[in-house]
Write a protein that holds these residues in place. Sequence first.
Motif, PDB file in Angstrom:
ATOM      1  N   SER A 193      54.020  11.309  19.039  1.00  0.00           N
ATOM      2  CA  SER A 193      52.941  10.838  19.902  1.00  0.00           C
ATOM      3  C   SER A 193      53.388   9.603  20.664  1.00  0.00           C
ATOM      4  O   SER A 193      54.033   8.719  20.122  1.00  0.00           O
ATOM      5  N   TRP A 239      46.015  15.270  21.808  1.00  0.00           N
ATOM      6  CA  TRP A 239      46.888  16.054  22.664  1.00  0.00           C
ATOM      7  C   TRP A 239      46.078  16.376  23.907  1.00  0.00           C
ATOM      8  O   TRP A 239      45.046  17.049  23.830  1.00  0.00           O
ATOM      9  N   HIS A 255      45.472  10.603  16.883  1.00  0.00           N
ATOM     10  CA  HIS A 255      46.417  11.334  17.726  1.00  0.00           C
ATOM     11  C   HIS A 255      45.624  12.334  18.552  1.00  0.00           C
ATOM     12  O   HIS A 255      44.819  13.096  18.006  1.00  0.00           O
ATOM     13  N   GLU A 279      45.882  16.970  28.434  1.00  0.00           N
ATOM     14  CA  GLU A 279      46.524  17.395  29.673  1.00  0.00           C
ATOM     15  C   GLU A 279      45.810  16.684  30.811  1.00  0.00           C
ATOM     16  O   GLU A 279      44.585  16.755  30.928  1.00  0.00           O
ATOM     17  N   PRO A 293      51.123  19.010  29.002  1.00  0.00           N
ATOM     18  CA  PRO A 293      50.363  18.441  27.884  1.00  0.00           C
ATOM     19  C   PRO A 293      51.205  17.398  27.161  1.00  0.00           C
ATOM     20  O   PRO A 293      52.430  17.523  27.077  1.00  0.00           O
ATOM     21  N   ARG A 294      50.558  16.355  26.659  1.00  0.00           N
ATOM     22  CA  ARG A 294      51.280  15.251  26.005  1.00  0.00           C
ATOM     23  C   ARG A 294      50.463  14.754  24.829  1.00  0.00           C
ATOM     24  O   ARG A 294      49.238  14.706  24.878  1.00  0.00           O
ATOM     25  N   ALA A 295      51.138  14.364  23.765  1.00  0.00           N
ATOM     26  CA  ALA A 295      50.490  13.785  22.593  1.00  0.00           C
ATOM     27  C   ALA A 295      50.478  12.264  22.738  1.00  0.00           C
ATOM     28  O   ALA A 295      51.478  11.668  23.153  1.00  0.00           O
ATOM     29  N   TYR A 296      49.350  11.649  22.418  1.00  0.00           N
ATOM     30  CA  TYR A 296      49.190  10.195  22.504  1.00  0.00           C
ATOM     31  C   TYR A 296      48.716   9.666  21.156  1.00  0.00           C
ATOM     32  O   TYR A 296      47.946  10.318  20.463  1.00  0.00           O
TER      33      TYR A 296
END
Length: 183
Positions: free
Chosen positions: A40, A72, A70, A74, A86-89
């Motif tokens: 993340s 996920w 966490h 887009e 898409p990205r995990a933060y």
Amino acid sequence: MLVVALRARVPWPLKVAAVVVTSGFYCLAYFRIEGLSGWSSPTPLPPQFQLLWGRVVDPNPLDRDPGAVHVWVEALDASNLPSGQPRAYRLPYSAALAGKVEAARDEILKGHPQGGRAADFGRGDGISAPDGPSNVATLRPAAAPGGDPASGGPLDLAFLTGESGSIEFAPLPAPILPAKDLP
């Protein structure tokens, strides 16, 4: 590098410099490749996004773990269409944020896609700061002061002063499509 340093007929200062430069590249590669392995990201969320999934890791004082949220997501453009990968933060844990993410995740399970907007605290528009721990020493008694600025958490000064970001979830708005050309 060891074989080159032992067998090559070059001056020792050049060999030492080669070992130091190679070691520096190993360290640089280790820290730069972090985002490629699926970890993340501690970077700020996009201003408007679709929540794909979320996971809450509750704080554990016994392990000195401050917890995290966490998500996920887009990113969405101005027309509510996906505009990126898409990205995990990773967000600092707060009970209020954890509740919002769990409620949004439940709506996703019911088949209702969730959109989100990132908002900042401290702008004077009436949004209150998240509830942080009242006594940080009880949560992480043996932690070094200052916390981990890369991942946030209860010792992150931005989190404690209410300057960290907040997110709000709502049903995903329909995309705004361009007008059709009439014949």
